[in-house]
Design a protein around this motif. Structure first.
Motif, mmCIF file in Angstrom:
data_model
loop_
_atom_site.group_PDB
_atom_site.id
_atom_site.type_symbol
_atom_site.label_atom_id
_atom_site.label_comp_id
_atom_site.label_asym_id
_atom_site.label_seq_id
_atom_site.Cartn_x
_atom_site.Cartn_y
_atom_site.Cartn_z
ATOM 1 N N LYS A 85 0.788 -1.229 0.000
ATOM 2 C CA LYS A 85 0.000 0.000 0.000
ATOM 3 C C LYS A 85 0.822 1.282 0.000
ATOM 4 N N SER A 86 2.063 1.209 0.483
ATOM 5 C CA SER A 86 2.795 2.441 0.736
ATOM 6 C C SER A 86 4.053 2.659 -0.087
ATOM 7 N N LEU A 110 -1.894 -4.869 -8.248
ATOM 8 C CA LEU A 110 -3.321 -4.551 -8.168
ATOM 9 C C LEU A 110 -4.126 -5.791 -7.782
ATOM 10 N N LYS A 111 -3.708 -6.926 -8.302
ATOM 11 C CA LYS A 111 -4.362 -8.185 -7.931
ATOM 12 C C LYS A 111 -4.104 -8.495 -6.458
ATOM 13 N N LEU A 112 -2.874 -8.274 -6.013
ATOM 14 C CA LEU A 112 -2.539 -8.501 -4.605
ATOM 15 C C LEU A 112 -3.343 -7.580 -3.689
ATOM 16 N N ALA A 113 -3.697 -6.404 -4.196
ATOM 17 C CA ALA A 113 -4.501 -5.440 -3.427
ATOM 18 C C ALA A 113 -5.993 -5.717 -3.562
ATOM 19 N N SER A 114 -6.341 -6.836 -4.229
ATOM 20 C CA SER A 114 -7.726 -7.293 -4.375
ATOM 21 C C SER A 114 -8.601 -6.353 -5.200
ATOM 22 N N ALA A 159 1.390 1.362 -9.488
ATOM 23 C CA ALA A 159 0.063 0.763 -9.683
ATOM 24 C C ALA A 159 -0.912 1.054 -8.552
ATOM 25 N N ASN A 160 -0.500 0.923 -7.325
ATOM 26 C CA ASN A 160 -1.405 1.092 -6.182
ATOM 27 C C ASN A 160 -1.394 2.512 -5.625
#
Length: 163
Positions: A85-86, A110-114, A159-160
């Motif tokens: 996230k950071s 992005l997939k890992l961040a659901s 990406a995130n």
């Protein structure tokens, strides 16, 4: 609040039975919005510092804080969430997944961040376009030049929308 702060940051490695002090009591503060560069000769601890700031390594002693988050007390799971996230990493060797296209590599965090599939694809396409590779997003890493691979790595790192 400081964006990055270290206090007495020390990292000691054991190499062949010998103690190597990569960092020894480093104190730095980087304010939000301030631009900072990490420079120095080979072996001076630059990569070690960046690994500690990104939660990829843990200090032997001292404190690391990124946007108010104290990294040294985090569990491995908390560090993984912090990185997702950071922090956006752009590795020198890219570390792209060879069986995924450029766009799919950008989708990984992005997939890992659901993020749902539609949003994930749209965000990855936007980033691939932003780094000038819209026409190459369907290519595998081995079909891209070194500079193009670096741009995919940059897109993946953003990406995130990390701070």
């Amino acid at each position: 609040m400081a964006a990055i702060e270290t206090e007495n940051l020390t990292r000691i490695y054991q190499v062949g039975g010998e103690e190597v002090r990569a960092l020894d009591g480093l104190n730095i503060t980087v304010a939000e919005g301030e631009l900072a560069a990490v420079v120095g000769p080979s072996g001076s601890g630059k990569s070690t510092l960046l690994a500690l700031l990104g939660g990829l390594d843990t200090p032997s002693d001292g404190r690391v804080s990124v946007h108010g988050a104290a990294l040294e007390g985090m569990s491995p799971e908390e560090l993984a969430a912090f990185r997702l996230k950071s922090v956006g990493f752009i590795f020198q060797d890219f570390f792209l997944l060879g069986h995924l296209t450029a766009q799919e590599n950008v989708e990984v965090p992005l997939k890992l961040a659901s993020l749902d599939r539609k949003e994930r694809r749209a965000r990855a396409a936007e980033l691939i376009e932003l780094v000038g590779l819209g026409h190459r997003g369907g290519r595998l890493p081995n079909q891209l030049s070194g500079g193009e691979r670096q741009r995919v790595a940059i897109a993946r790192a953003r990406a995130n929308r990390q701070r």
